[in-house]
Scaffold this motif. Structure first.
Motif, PDB file in Angstrom:
ATOM      1  N   MET A   1       0.835  -1.162   0.000  1.00 35.31           N
ATOM      2  CA  MET A   1       0.000   0.000   0.000  1.00 35.31           C
ATOM      3  C   MET A   1       0.882   1.226   0.000  1.00 35.31           C
ATOM      4  N   GLU A   2       0.310   2.277  -0.466  1.00 32.49           N
ATOM      5  CA  GLU A   2       1.017   3.555  -0.579  1.00 32.49           C
ATOM      6  C   GLU A   2       0.012   4.644  -0.265  1.00 32.49           C
ATOM      7  N   ILE A   3       0.412   5.596   0.545  1.00 29.77           N
ATOM      8  CA  ILE A   3      -0.490   6.673   0.947  1.00 29.77           C
ATOM      9  C   ILE A   3      -0.604   7.763  -0.113  1.00 29.77           C
ATOM     10  N   ASP A   4       0.389   7.887  -0.981  1.00 26.89           N
ATOM     11  CA  ASP A   4       0.450   8.987  -1.936  1.00 26.89           C
ATOM     12  C   ASP A   4       0.145   8.495  -3.348  1.00 26.89           C
ATOM     13  N   PRO A   5      -0.978   8.926  -3.936  1.00 24.54           N
ATOM     14  CA  PRO A   5      -1.314   8.476  -5.290  1.00 24.54           C
ATOM     15  C   PRO A   5      -0.280   8.893  -6.332  1.00 24.54           C
ATOM     16  N   GLU A   6       0.443   9.979  -6.079  1.00 24.01           N
ATOM     17  CA  GLU A   6       1.477  10.398  -7.023  1.00 24.01           C
ATOM     18  C   GLU A   6       2.637   9.401  -7.057  1.00 24.01           C
ATOM     19  N   PHE A  49       9.143   5.060   3.926  1.00 26.04           N
ATOM     20  CA  PHE A  49       9.901   6.280   4.173  1.00 26.04           C
ATOM     21  C   PHE A  49       9.203   7.501   3.598  1.00 26.04           C
ATOM     22  N   ASP A  50       9.362   8.613   4.309  1.00 25.59           N
ATOM     23  CA  ASP A  50       8.988   9.899   3.743  1.00 25.59           C
ATOM     24  C   ASP A  50      10.264  10.737   3.670  1.00 25.59           C
ATOM     25  N   ASN A  51      10.144  12.036   3.474  1.00 26.74           N
ATOM     26  CA  ASN A  51      11.345  12.864   3.311  1.00 26.74           C
ATOM     27  C   ASN A  51      12.148  13.036   4.602  1.00 26.74           C
ATOM     28  N   LEU A  58       5.090   4.022  11.863  1.00 27.08           N
ATOM     29  CA  LEU A  58       5.612   2.769  11.307  1.00 27.08           C
ATOM     30  C   LEU A  58       6.812   2.257  12.093  1.00 27.08           C
ATOM     31  N   SER A  59       7.097   2.893  13.208  1.00 26.31           N
ATOM     32  CA  SER A  59       8.220   2.505  14.061  1.00 26.31           C
ATOM     33  C   SER A  59       7.769   1.924  15.391  1.00 26.31           C
ATOM     34  N   LEU A  81      14.323  -1.078   6.058  1.00 24.39           N
ATOM     35  CA  LEU A  81      14.616  -0.144   7.144  1.00 24.39           C
ATOM     36  C   LEU A  81      15.954   0.540   6.907  1.00 24.39           C
ATOM     37  N   CYS A  82      16.114   1.702   7.496  1.00 21.13           N
ATOM     38  CA  CYS A  82      17.366   2.443   7.416  1.00 21.13           C
ATOM     39  C   CYS A  82      18.430   1.705   8.232  1.00 21.13           C
TER      40      CYS A  82
END
Length: 163
Positions: A1-6, A49-51, A58-59, A81-82
């Motif tokens: 899943m992805e929150i951002d349609p872009e 991840f976001d910016n 999510l943590s 994960l980072c």
């Protein structure tokens, strides 16, 4: 899943397969979706991840508990994960707490990340000879060197100690 349609609109650029009866990308908030949606997928992929990095939601252990409940007994969580050693260790322990300790972490092909595999399946993680044979079988079918990928997993399998 992805929150951002872009981001979903860029799926071809990142070689994300088309939706079909076995795979689909869902546009939704991952935390809400995992906690509330019906069904039991075989695999949940987490790359949230976001910016600024991995969002706090999510943590948290509660999110990984929801993933565990959603997947069922033999499901697999695959989380990107980072590779910040302190943060990674904390997150891997949280995931392990949700998945009865059945967790392995593997360095990603691109430096800076690690992939965590988690499952409550009593047969997880599989022993190295099983992974090695599966990789050999898959490598015969195409251009991907699955043996190379399996060798990245081998050290984690050798270190894994059941609770």
């Amino acid at each position: 899943m992805e929150i951002d349609p872009e981001v979903i609109a860029l799926r071809d650029r990142f070689h994300v397969p088309a939706d079909d009866h076995r795979f689909r990308v869902i546009c939704a908030d991952g935390v809400d979706y995992v906690a509330q949606a019906e069904g039991r997928p075989d695999i949940l992929f987490l790359d949230g991840f976001d910016n600024r990095g991995l969002p706090l939601a999510l943590s948290e252990r509660a999110f990984y508990d929801s993933c565990r409940k959603r997947l069922g007994r033999a499901g697999l969580l695959v989380a990107n994960l980072c590779d910040n050693s302190m943060a990674f260790t904390v997150l891997q322990h949280r995931i392990a707490g949700s998945f009865d300790g059945r967790v392995i972490g593997v360095p990603a092909e691109q430096y800076g990340n690690r992939i965590v595999f988690a499952s409550c399946d009593p047969a997880f993680p599989p022993p190295w000879p099983v992974v090695k044979q599966a990789a050999a079988d898959l490598s015969c079918r195409g251009s991907v060197d699955y043996m190379l990928k399996a060798r990245r997993i081998e050290p984690a399998l050798q270190r894994w100690i059941p609770r």
